[in-house]
Write a protein that holds these residues in place. Structure first.
Motif, PDB file in Angstrom:
ATOM      1  N   GLY A 178      11.918 -56.481 -32.051  1.00  0.00           N
ATOM      2  CA  GLY A 178      12.137 -55.076 -31.745  1.00  0.00           C
ATOM      3  C   GLY A 178      11.901 -54.154 -32.931  1.00  0.00           C
ATOM      4  O   GLY A 178      11.141 -53.177 -32.828  1.00  0.00           O
ATOM      5  N   PRO A 179      12.523 -54.419 -34.082  1.00  0.00           N
ATOM      6  CA  PRO A 179      12.263 -53.576 -35.260  1.00  0.00           C
ATOM      7  C   PRO A 179      10.798 -53.585 -35.683  1.00  0.00           C
ATOM      8  O   PRO A 179      10.250 -52.555 -36.085  1.00  0.00           O
ATOM      9  CB  PRO A 179      13.158 -54.194 -36.339  1.00  0.00           C
ATOM     10  CG  PRO A 179      14.249 -54.865 -35.575  1.00  0.00           C
ATOM     11  CD  PRO A 179      13.607 -55.382 -34.321  1.00  0.00           C
ATOM     12  N   TYR A 180      10.169 -54.763 -35.587  1.00  0.00           N
ATOM     13  CA  TYR A 180       8.752 -54.851 -35.947  1.00  0.00           C
ATOM     14  C   TYR A 180       7.921 -53.953 -35.039  1.00  0.00           C
ATOM     15  O   TYR A 180       7.072 -53.177 -35.497  1.00  0.00           O
ATOM     16  CB  TYR A 180       8.294 -56.302 -35.829  1.00  0.00           C
ATOM     17  CG  TYR A 180       6.859 -56.555 -36.223  1.00  0.00           C
ATOM     18  CD1 TYR A 180       6.535 -56.950 -37.514  1.00  0.00           C
ATOM     19  CD2 TYR A 180       5.824 -56.424 -35.303  1.00  0.00           C
ATOM     20  CE1 TYR A 180       5.222 -57.195 -37.885  1.00  0.00           C
ATOM     21  CE2 TYR A 180       4.503 -56.662 -35.661  1.00  0.00           C
ATOM     22  CZ  TYR A 180       4.206 -57.056 -36.953  1.00  0.00           C
ATOM     23  OH  TYR A 180       2.900 -57.291 -37.316  1.00  0.00           O
ATOM     24  N   ALA A 181       8.167 -54.035 -33.741  1.00  0.00           N
ATOM     25  CA  ALA A 181       7.400 -53.245 -32.777  1.00  0.00           C
ATOM     26  C   ALA A 181       7.656 -51.752 -32.946  1.00  0.00           C
ATOM     27  O   ALA A 181       6.755 -50.930 -32.772  1.00  0.00           O
ATOM     28  CB  ALA A 181       7.752 -53.683 -31.356  1.00  0.00           C
ATOM     29  N   ALA A 182       8.895 -51.391 -33.289  1.00  0.00           N
ATOM     30  CA  ALA A 182       9.275 -49.977 -33.326  1.00  0.00           C
ATOM     31  C   ALA A 182       8.570 -49.191 -34.415  1.00  0.00           C
ATOM     32  O   ALA A 182       8.486 -47.961 -34.337  1.00  0.00           O
ATOM     33  CB  ALA A 182      10.788 -49.865 -33.506  1.00  0.00           C
ATOM     34  N   THR A 196      -2.272 -45.134 -29.956  1.00  0.00           N
ATOM     35  CA  THR A 196      -0.822 -45.098 -30.040  1.00  0.00           C
ATOM     36  C   THR A 196      -0.231 -44.521 -28.765  1.00  0.00           C
ATOM     37  O   THR A 196      -0.865 -43.697 -28.083  1.00  0.00           O
ATOM     38  CB  THR A 196      -0.379 -44.273 -31.263  1.00  0.00           C
ATOM     39  OG1 THR A 196       1.036 -44.327 -31.392  1.00  0.00           O
ATOM     40  CG2 THR A 196      -0.833 -42.836 -31.159  1.00  0.00           C
ATOM     41  N   GLU A 197       0.982 -44.940 -28.464  1.00  0.00           N
ATOM     42  CA  GLU A 197       1.642 -44.496 -27.243  1.00  0.00           C
ATOM     43  C   GLU A 197       1.974 -43.002 -27.292  1.00  0.00           C
ATOM     44  O   GLU A 197       2.163 -42.421 -28.366  1.00  0.00           O
ATOM     45  CB  GLU A 197       2.939 -45.279 -27.045  1.00  0.00           C
ATOM     46  CG  GLU A 197       2.751 -46.752 -26.710  1.00  0.00           C
ATOM     47  CD  GLU A 197       4.078 -47.472 -26.596  1.00  0.00           C
ATOM     48  OE1 GLU A 197       4.433 -47.893 -25.483  1.00  0.00           O
ATOM     49  OE2 GLU A 197       4.755 -47.613 -27.628  1.00  0.00           O
ATOM     50  N   THR A 198       2.087 -42.409 -26.106  1.00  0.00           N
ATOM     51  CA  THR A 198       2.500 -41.013 -26.023  1.00  0.00           C
ATOM     52  C   THR A 198       3.907 -40.841 -26.571  1.00  0.00           C
ATOM     53  O   THR A 198       4.221 -39.842 -27.219  1.00  0.00           O
ATOM     54  CB  THR A 198       2.453 -40.525 -24.573  1.00  0.00           C
ATOM     55  OG1 THR A 198       3.239 -41.419 -23.752  1.00  0.00           O
ATOM     56  CG2 THR A 198       1.025 -40.514 -24.052  1.00  0.00           C
ATOM     57  N   SER A 199       4.764 -41.813 -26.307  1.00  0.00           N
ATOM     58  CA  SER A 199       6.107 -41.857 -26.859  1.00  0.00           C
ATOM     59  C   SER A 199       6.539 -43.313 -26.886  1.00  0.00           C
ATOM     60  O   SER A 199       5.972 -44.152 -26.169  1.00  0.00           O
ATOM     61  CB  SER A 199       7.089 -41.029 -26.012  1.00  0.00           C
ATOM     62  OG  SER A 199       7.125 -41.517 -24.681  1.00  0.00           O
ATOM     63  N   GLY A 221       7.721 -46.712 -26.131  1.00  0.00           N
ATOM     64  CA  GLY A 221       8.064 -47.381 -24.886  1.00  0.00           C
ATOM     65  C   GLY A 221       7.381 -46.847 -23.651  1.00  0.00           C
ATOM     66  O   GLY A 221       7.604 -47.364 -22.547  1.00  0.00           O
ATOM     67  N   SER A 222       6.520 -45.825 -23.795  1.00  0.00           N
ATOM     68  CA  SER A 222       5.880 -45.237 -22.617  1.00  0.00           C
ATOM     69  C   SER A 222       4.842 -46.160 -21.995  1.00  0.00           C
ATOM     70  O   SER A 222       4.530 -46.060 -20.809  1.00  0.00           O
ATOM     71  CB  SER A 222       5.217 -43.911 -22.977  1.00  0.00           C
ATOM     72  OG  SER A 222       4.063 -44.126 -23.797  1.00  0.00           O
ATOM     73  N   LYS A 223       4.265 -47.049 -22.797  1.00  0.00           N
ATOM     74  CA  LYS A 223       3.202 -47.952 -22.364  1.00  0.00           C
ATOM     75  C   LYS A 223       1.993 -47.180 -21.822  1.00  0.00           C
ATOM     76  O   LYS A 223       1.255 -47.673 -20.967  1.00  0.00           O
ATOM     77  CB  LYS A 223       3.722 -48.958 -21.330  1.00  0.00           C
ATOM     78  CG  LYS A 223       4.816 -49.870 -21.884  1.00  0.00           C
ATOM     79  CD  LYS A 223       5.217 -50.952 -20.904  1.00  0.00           C
ATOM     80  CE  LYS A 223       6.290 -51.844 -21.527  1.00  0.00           C
ATOM     81  NZ  LYS A 223       6.710 -52.925 -20.605  1.00  0.00           N
ATOM     82  N   LYS A 224       1.806 -45.990 -22.337  1.00  0.00           N
ATOM     83  CA  LYS A 224       0.653 -45.158 -22.022  1.00  0.00           C
ATOM     84  C   LYS A 224       0.112 -44.597 -23.330  1.00  0.00           C
ATOM     85  O   LYS A 224       0.883 -44.134 -24.175  1.00  0.00           O
ATOM     86  CB  LYS A 224       1.033 -44.004 -21.086  1.00  0.00           C
ATOM     87  CG  LYS A 224       1.601 -44.435 -19.746  1.00  0.00           C
ATOM     88  CD  LYS A 224       0.530 -45.062 -18.854  1.00  0.00           C
ATOM     89  CE  LYS A 224       1.095 -45.408 -17.482  1.00  0.00           C
ATOM     90  NZ  LYS A 224       0.085 -46.072 -16.629  1.00  0.00           N
ATOM     91  N   TYR A 225      -1.200 -44.620 -23.486  1.00  0.00           N
ATOM     92  CA  TYR A 225      -1.798 -44.108 -24.703  1.00  0.00           C
ATOM     93  C   TYR A 225      -2.015 -42.596 -24.633  1.00  0.00           C
ATOM     94  O   TYR A 225      -2.442 -42.061 -23.599  1.00  0.00           O
ATOM     95  CB  TYR A 225      -3.158 -44.756 -24.954  1.00  0.00           C
ATOM     96  CG  TYR A 225      -3.114 -46.092 -25.649  1.00  0.00           C
ATOM     97  CD1 TYR A 225      -2.093 -46.422 -26.528  1.00  0.00           C
ATOM     98  CD2 TYR A 225      -4.128 -47.020 -25.441  1.00  0.00           C
ATOM     99  CE1 TYR A 225      -2.070 -47.643 -27.170  1.00  0.00           C
ATOM    100  CE2 TYR A 225      -4.122 -48.250 -26.088  1.00  0.00           C
ATOM    101  CZ  TYR A 225      -3.075 -48.558 -26.945  1.00  0.00           C
ATOM    102  OH  TYR A 225      -3.064 -49.769 -27.596  1.00  0.00           O
TER     103      TYR A 225
END
Length: 932
Positions: free
Chosen positions: A99-103, A760-763, A765-769
């Motif tokens: 989680g920290p790595y991904a964040a 990069t994601e829009t926000s 955890g959005s899973k949208k670029y």
């Protein structure tokens, strides 16, 4: 988030911690019910308060951090595996670093020195009293203590004797990675299918690695004896350390067996019975460490090879354009010493493996005569059911196989340019994303050892990448050429060859494997034999004719029969009495014969050294092509009995102390230092780091947070969009774009470039670029524009052949690329430089080291523009489902998922996907505040 196993669960579910179970969910509940019946205590170790360690001053001042996803805990009991498969629960510390790595992908933009701890672990020595999770005296010993911290479960091993220290390191490694260690000792011996089943992924792994290191048991042992003899007192100490380490591993095997908390994969692969506990887990022995080292060396530390492919593309170029013009074309694409390439060492030349003015002994094959040497014989059974197996394991084999291509980075800034006046480093290796991870974390403190960091599972008697009391070090794969291909002339039959004028029999080595039927992975019972023919010049890889003569092409690498030698260098790096400054660091890394770039930082100095046994070639030998196996063309001083030779001295390897800054992302080391991989040209992912770090250095006052942000920002950048797309758009917009489809696409691409060209994601955890359409367009456009730009000039056959040397694309979603899908590392290999140089030539801009001709539109700006607009329109019309067709991980059209990183299962525990970022797997952030 996946649910975790409760801390108050039965002992079998809580015990630390393998290989996919592949069991149907319908059977899981029944099995779990049986496993949750009354159990013997899972842990029978003697527990006691840790003895007071010798006082150690930590000179990092709480400014050392690290991270290694998914988590420290890489073992799982059978019950834990079944619960994970049925309900998604995770053993403690199996996934808490993911989680920290991904964040960081979204969190880096607002990063400060104070918030680094949100994304990295505290890598200070020791564990504060209120953070101690467990204190164990392994096997009841009173000379070693293993303390694990609450946050990550990392073992902090403190010994009062050298033997006890190494015993504890082995015990802790087995606690965290026993199954993985077992898998890879069998991979190294070419015995994985007999051990873990005949799934195609297992066959692929053992075939790939055994082909390059087909050692007999006697040869594995001889490597140990040779390293000990050559290493003198340090060699003898290394042998004692390895013996103690294995004693610790085997002690844990015995304890976990009697306590019945061994990894559940042993049950799932038929080695243990879950009810009666019948079966055995074999003890580890010294030669297993050599087998493990041969796999790691093949993955990350052996640059070179590929001479046969080079020859085939040269012949294709000469066939189309003639010898002179075809050779000139080939050399321009090879870019052996491109003047526009990003380099790690500034302003210094280190000639190595350069093109000779008058090549001697080159042995190019006759056209159409090359065949790859057969490896597998006498196959029985069927793998037809493989599609029903675990596709992610097959993907894991792909990722492991391609890992040696690169995938690590380093950013190091001199204290002259930092806010504190102390050097700062952000660096680490990219070893791929696996569950469990190939590396493990540990701190080891004992007589002659003081370090914390990462080590490969099963080789963790020393910290291999990490920090000492007042210094830190790391590595990236360098890839310089230590492998040559020899053409041995056959005599008598296909298995005899001329060796220094005498007809000599080849040596045949075989490995026979058989596996039982497994409904879990869809394979039937089967067997096969792997057979390698070996010569004095190495194993046979291909057959061909040269000038009508039958030859076998062989592969000779300087680290062949010497994978163990590097242990001395790692021992030195862990020794606080040895490494006291940059010169000591460089001397230590000179003892490592694998091809790595090594980086160093302490409170006052930085340093760099390139390691590897670089053979001194005979005069006139071109290292890019096969050469005749004759004394005049052998390595200087070569002794085939032990595969030793003269090697270039350390001073001739790229090296530096206190340069303003260093960057490395598997790019060229220095001017005139020819690396084996193709693609070191005007555009390389190393440029993404160099541009950002140079800008920080120019401004001055660099902080840890600023350097982490530079790394993270580069790790989200699309190299094509940042460094090549602007030139493409200049051509497209050299006249007004009137076609509405093309114009709309240009507008989207321009906006993306202006926004930073990141994926990069829009926000979070959005899973949208953000800029999703522009990303889709470029992903669809790139292979089309490259083909349209170069195939007319090269011709179809040569264009296809060239891709054997250098793939066209390695975008995150490019499953056809060398790394495979969902592997994180991207943009290492592609035709970025070719497109860049050619487009600049079309625009009339200066190009140093140009291609042999202008390809796009035959050199006409208007024709090139028409070509680009035509392919752009086609790309813009492709739907997301067409560009991202879906796979076993993702639905068609899911752009974010197509890029997403998957922790590929090498054990029984699975993890969720994380958003793409292009960064090391293990990573340190260090800034030492004082020195001894």
């Amino acid at each position: 988030m996946p649910r975790r196993t409760p801390r108050n669960a039965p002992a079998a579910l809580r015990t630390p911690r393998g290989f996919p179970g592949f069991l149907k969910a319908a059977s899981v509940c029944t099995l779990i019910a049986g496993l949750l019946s009354p159990l013997s205590p899972a842990v029978t170790l003697s527990e006691a308060a840790a003895a007071e360690p010798a006082a150690i001053t930590d000179h990092c001042g709480s400014r050392c951090s690290d991270i290694l996803p998914p988590g420290q805990n890489g073992n799982a009991t059978l019950a834990q595996i079944l619960l994970n498969q049925a309900f998604g629960t995770l053993p403690e510390h199996a996934s808490d670093q993911l989680g920290p790595y991904a964040a960081l992908a979204k969190g880096h933009t607002g990063l400060t020195d104070a918030t680094i701890s949100s994304f990295f672990n505290d890598a200070s020595f020791g564990v504060p009293a209120d953070q101690v999770a467990s204190t164990v005296k392994p096997a009841g010993r009173d000379d070693v203590t293993i303390v694990r911290d609450k946050k990550t479960g990392v073992p902090h091993i403190t010994g009062t004797t050298r033997y006890g220290t190494e015993f504890g390191a082995g015990y802790a490694a087995a606690q965290d990675r026993l199954w993985l260690m077992d898998v890879f000792r069998h991979v190294g011996r070419g015995q994985l299918t007999s051990f873990a089943g005949g799934a195609p992924s297992n066959q692929g792994l053992e075939q790939q690695f055994w082909r390059s290191a087909p050692y007999t048991e006697a040869e594995l042992r001889a490597q140990i004896d040779s390293a000990v003899a050559k290493g003198g007192e340090r060699g003898r100490q290394a042998l004692a350390d390895a013996t103690a380490y294995l004693d610790g591993v085997n002690s844990y095997i015995d304890a976990s067996d009697s306590g019945r908390y061994f990894p559940g994969e042993y049950v799932l692969t038929g080695h243990k019975d879950s009810i009666t506990n019948a079966g055995t887990i074999e003890h580890f022995k010294l030669t297993d460490l050599v087998a493990l080292a041969s796999v790691i060396g093949a993955l990350f530390g052996s640059g070179g090879g590929g001479e046969v492919d080079n020859a085939l593309t040269l012949l294709a170029a000469q066939e189309k354009y003639g010898v002179v013009e075809g050779t000139r074309l080939w050399e321009s694409f090879r870019q052996r010493n491109d003047p526009e390439a990003a380099v790690t060492v500034h302003g210094k030349s280190f000639p190595y493996a350069t093109k000779p003015a008058d090549p001697q002994g080159t042995a190019l094959p006759d056209a159409g005569s090359v065949t790859e040497e057969q490896l597998v014989y006498d196959r029985t059974g069927s793998a037809a059911g493989a599609a029903a197996g675990d596709a992610s394991t097959t993907a894991a084999a792909t990722a492991l196989g391609s890992a040696r291509r690169g995938m690590s980075n380093a950013l190091v800034v001199s204290g002259e340019h930092t806010a504190s006046g102390h050097p700062i480093a952000v660096f680490g290796p990219q070893t791929g994303y696996f569950a469990p991870q190939l590396l493990l974390l540990q701190e080891v403190q004992g007589p002659g050892i003081s370090a914390r960091g990462a080590s490969f599972a099963g080789l963790s008697m020393y910290v291999e990448l990490g920090r000492g009391q007042d210094y830190a070090w790391s590595a990236t794969t360098s890839g310089q050429d230590i492998i040559d291909t020899y053409a041995v002339e056959l005599c008598q039959d296909d298995h005899h060859y001329l060796y220094r004028g005498t007809c000599t029999a080849m040596d045949q080595v075989e490995q026979k494997n058989a596996w039982k039927p497994t409904t879990a992975d869809g394979t039937a019972a089967g067997s096969y034999t792997m057979r390698v023919w070996r010569t004095k010049y190495g194993p046979v890889t291909h057959r061909a004719t040269v000038g009508g003569k039958k030859v076998a092409y062989t592969s000779l690498r300087s680290s062949y029969l010497h994978e163990v030698d590097s242990i001395i260098g790692f021992q030195m790096l862990n020794d606080p009495d040895y490494v006291k400054g940059p010169a000591d660091f460089q001397r230590a890394t000179q003892h490592i014969n694998f091809t790595f770039n090594w980086f160093y930082a302490d409170s006052a100095h930085t340093a760099y050294h390139n390691s590897g046994d670089n053979p001194v070639r005979a005069a006139g030998v071109d290292p890019d092509f096969p050469v005749w196996a004759r004394p005049a063309h052998e390595w200087q001083g070569w002794d085939p009995a032990g595969n030793t030779a003269r090697y270039t001295p350390p001073s001739e390897h790229p090296n530096s102390v206190d340069q303003d800054y260093y960057i490395s992302w598997n790019n060229k080391q220095a001017a005139d230092y020819s690396t084996a991989p193709w693609g070191d040209g005007s555009v390389h992912r190393g440029d993404l780091l160099d541009d950002r770090v140079r800008a920080l250095v120019d401004r001055g006052g660099v902080t840890r947070a600023a350097l982490v942000k530079a790394m993270a920002d580069a790790g989200l950048a699309d190299l094509r969009a940042e460094d090549v797309l602007p030139g493409l758009l200049r051509v497209v917009t050299s006249s007004p774009v009137t076609d509405p489809t093309a114009a709309a696409a240009v507008t989207k691409l321009q906006a993306w470039v202006a926004a930073g060209a990141r994926r990069t994601e829009t926000s979070a955890g959005s899973k949208k670029y953000a800029d999703a359409d522009a990303i889709r367009i470029l992903d669809a456009w790139w292979p089309r524009l490259v083909k349209a730009q170069f195939e007319p000039g090269l011709g179809g056959a040569l264009y296809t052949a060239m891709q054997r040397n250098l793939p066209v694309d390695e975008a995150p979603s490019a499953g056809h690329g060398p790394t495979g899908s969902h592997a994180g590392s991207s943009f290492q290999y592609g035709w970025w430089s070719y497109v860049d140089k050619d487009i600049r030539a079309v625009l009339g801009e200066p190009v140093r080291g140009p291609l042999d001709r202008v390809y796009c539109g035959g050199g006409s700006l208007s024709a090139c523009r028409d070509l680009l607009i035509g392919t752009l329109k086609e790309a813009a019309g492709r739907t997301a489902a067409q560009v991202y067709p879906g796979d076993e991980q993702c639905a068609a059209g899911d752009q974010w998922c197509a890029d997403a990183i998957v922790q590929r299962t090498l054990g029984g525990i699975k993890h969720g996907k994380i958003s793409w970022q292009n960064r090391p797997t293990y990573q340190q952030v260090v800034e030492f505040t004082s020195h001894r």
